[in-house]
Scaffold this motif. Structure first.
Motif, PDB file in Angstrom:
ATOM      1  N   SER A   1      -7.649   2.531   1.554  1.00 60.87           N
ATOM      2  CA  SER A   1      -6.299   2.909   1.105  1.00 60.87           C
ATOM      3  C   SER A   1      -6.172   2.759  -0.415  1.00 60.87           C
ATOM      4  O   SER A   1      -5.489   3.542  -1.069  1.00 60.87           O
ATOM      5  CB  SER A   1      -5.244   2.055   1.812  1.00 60.87           C
ATOM      6  OG  SER A   1      -5.227   0.728   1.323  1.00 60.87           O
ATOM      7  N   ARG A   2      -6.844   1.762  -0.988  1.00 61.89           N
ATOM      8  CA  ARG A   2      -6.790   1.580  -2.442  1.00 61.89           C
ATOM      9  C   ARG A   2      -7.614   2.651  -3.150  1.00 61.89           C
ATOM     10  O   ARG A   2      -7.169   3.241  -4.137  1.00 61.89           O
ATOM     11  CB  ARG A   2      -7.313   0.195  -2.820  1.00 61.89           C
ATOM     12  CG  ARG A   2      -6.496  -0.971  -2.301  1.00 61.89           C
ATOM     13  CD  ARG A   2      -7.080  -2.281  -2.802  1.00 61.89           C
ATOM     14  NE  ARG A   2      -6.471  -3.451  -2.183  1.00 61.89           N
ATOM     15  CZ  ARG A   2      -6.790  -4.704  -2.491  1.00 61.89           C
ATOM     16  NH1 ARG A   2      -7.696  -4.945  -3.427  1.00 61.89           N
ATOM     17  NH2 ARG A   2      -6.186  -5.713  -1.889  1.00 61.89           N
TER      18      ARG A   2
ATOM     19  N   GLU B   1      -7.998  -1.371   4.220  1.00 56.52           N
ATOM     20  CA  GLU B   1      -7.296  -1.691   2.978  1.00 56.52           C
ATOM     21  C   GLU B   1      -8.098  -1.185   1.778  1.00 56.52           C
ATOM     22  O   GLU B   1      -7.531  -0.628   0.828  1.00 56.52           O
ATOM     23  CB  GLU B   1      -7.084  -3.202   2.870  1.00 56.52           C
ATOM     24  CG  GLU B   1      -6.547  -3.683   1.532  1.00 56.52           C
ATOM     25  CD  GLU B   1      -5.156  -3.165   1.210  1.00 56.52           C
ATOM     26  OE1 GLU B   1      -4.787  -3.172   0.012  1.00 56.52           O
ATOM     27  OE2 GLU B   1      -4.430  -2.737   2.137  1.00 56.52           O
TER      28      GLU B   1
ATOM     29  N   GLN C   1       2.589   1.672  -3.353  1.00 56.74           N
ATOM     30  CA  GLN C   1       1.610   2.099  -4.356  1.00 56.74           C
ATOM     31  C   GLN C   1       1.409   3.611  -4.293  1.00 56.74           C
ATOM     32  O   GLN C   1       1.410   4.309  -5.311  1.00 56.74           O
ATOM     33  CB  GLN C   1       0.272   1.388  -4.088  1.00 56.74           C
ATOM     34  CG  GLN C   1      -0.764   1.567  -5.172  1.00 56.74           C
ATOM     35  CD  GLN C   1      -0.674   0.462  -6.201  1.00 56.74           C
ATOM     36  OE1 GLN C   1      -0.364  -0.670  -5.876  1.00 56.74           O
ATOM     37  NE2 GLN C   1      -0.948   0.781  -7.445  1.00 56.74           N
TER      38      GLN C   1
ATOM     39  N   CYS D   1      -6.206   6.253  -3.329  1.00 56.77           N
ATOM     40  CA  CYS D   1      -5.022   6.427  -4.167  1.00 56.77           C
ATOM     41  C   CYS D   1      -5.387   6.760  -5.611  1.00 56.77           C
ATOM     42  O   CYS D   1      -4.540   7.239  -6.366  1.00 56.77           O
ATOM     43  CB  CYS D   1      -4.165   5.158  -4.143  1.00 56.77           C
ATOM     44  SG  CYS D   1      -3.156   4.988  -2.662  1.00 56.77           S
TER      45      CYS D   1
ATOM     46  N   ARG E   1       0.828  -1.205   0.000  1.00 53.60           N
ATOM     47  CA  ARG E   1       0.000   0.000   0.000  1.00 53.60           C
ATOM     48  C   ARG E   1       0.865   1.259   0.000  1.00 53.60           C
ATOM     49  O   ARG E   1       0.611   2.213  -0.748  1.00 53.60           O
ATOM     50  CB  ARG E   1      -0.919  -0.008   1.236  1.00 53.60           C
ATOM     51  CG  ARG E   1      -1.864   1.176   1.326  1.00 53.60           C
ATOM     52  CD  ARG E   1      -2.858   0.947   2.446  1.00 53.60           C
ATOM     53  NE  ARG E   1      -2.196   0.822   3.742  1.00 53.60           N
ATOM     54  CZ  ARG E   1      -2.797   0.389   4.842  1.00 53.60           C
ATOM     55  NH1 ARG E   1      -4.045   0.010   4.797  1.00 53.60           N
ATOM     56  NH2 ARG E   1      -2.152   0.320   5.986  1.00 53.60           N
TER      57      ARG E   1
END
Length: 309
Positions: free
Chosen positions: A227-228, A224, A115, A231, A112
């Motif tokens: 967080s994706r 999670e 990324q 982004c 993460r």
């Protein structure tokens, strides 16, 4: 050809700018074809070009419902990262190239943090070197040349040793209510659906303007998912409300406790009588009824500042 009245009412040049974007990328792609075939391995998927072309040429009377976008599948070819899959997703904005397109890079070998680091570095490079200019090939070349550095760090990172003396982490059930200025992009909508299923989260996603997403499940998968999503490139996105419920002391297994706390079964995209010139506004009255049926009616006021009815 497109009539002047329909052209003006639709977007006053936006469609032609988008088509110009594709003409630009196609021309440069052809010019550098030999290099691109080598580095791409090569799979490029366009999702909106035929729809745009048909509308401009008068073949279709239906305006495009989405912005032009495409996905590039790339395999790395270095000694340390040979054959690693990288997916580059790009969506054109109407003011391209004055405004950078929305670009996201996905790779299963990136953590993460890595990324986020990669996206930040890519955006900084484009802002410094391609501001106001066509930048898609530059972005692809940068990813091709630099992504392996982030992957190398990921593969060489030491695996933390488990300490048997550590106290087990207390499990928590979490529900995130996410607000976005809008959710139009097909790739983002697919990512939201795919990631929620991958992480065993229930909830729903309402595309359009504004965009609403709710995910619920164990805290780590919820974090999670957020967080994706954050982004990706957004005009505005935030967690409007967060609910955390400790599972300590709950009867039954963790899975049973989570199941009992869920307000949604599975994860689906929710569409409520879309309307407006682009069909991108949902019926908020129907959204309120949907939330009320799930026992979440009070959330409506947190999102929109008014009581639902």
């Amino acid at each position: 050809m497109l009539s002047g009245k329909r052209f003006t009412s639709f977007c006053t040049g936006t469609v032609l700018r988008w088509l110009h974007c594709f003409a630009d990328i196609h021309a440069k792609w052809i010019d550098q074809r030999s290099a691109m075939v080598y580095c791409c391995k090569k799979r490029i998927v366009y999702t909106s070009l035929p729809e745009l072309r048909d509308y401009v040429e008068g073949v279709s009377t239906t305006p495009p419902h989405s912005r032009p976008d495409f996905v590039i599948k790339h395999k790395t070819d270095t000694v340390t990262t040979k054959g690693v899959d990288i997916t580059i997703s790009c969506t054109y904005v109407s003011d391209y190239p004055k405004v950078l397109p929305e670009i996201s890079v996905r790779c299963a070998h990136l953590s993460r943090a890595q990324q986020t680091h990669l996206h930040n570095d890519l955006n900084l490079y484009l802002l410094e070197n391609c501001s106001g200019e066509a930048c898609l090939l530059s972005a692809f070349e940068w990813v091709k040349d630099n992504a392996t550095q982030y992957i190398d760090k990921s593969l060489s990172a030491p695996v933390p040793k488990k300490d048997s003396t550590l106290v087990p982490t207390q499990e928590t059930f979490t529900r995130l209510w996410i607000y976005s200025h809008h959710i139009y992009n097909k790739t983002k909508r697919k990512n939201i659906l795919d990631w929620s299923k991958e992480l065993n989260l229930s909830g729903f996603s309402m595309p359009g303007k504004p965009g609403v997403v709710c995910v619920e499940g164990l805290r780590t998968p919820c974090d999670e998912f957020w967080s994706r999503v954050k982004c990706l490139t957004w005009k505005r996105i935030m967690i409007r409300h967060r609910e955390d419920i400790s599972l300590d002391g709950q009867d039954g297994s963790i899975d049973e406790s989570v199941a009992s706390l869920r307000k949604f079964t599975g994860f689906d995209e929710a569409i409520f009588d879309p309307h407006g010139n682009r069909g991108n506004h949902m019926d908020l009255g129907q959204l309120y009824q949907f939330l009320s049926e799930k026992g979440c009616g009070e959330i409506f006021q947190l999102y929109f500042g008014i009581e639902g009815k």
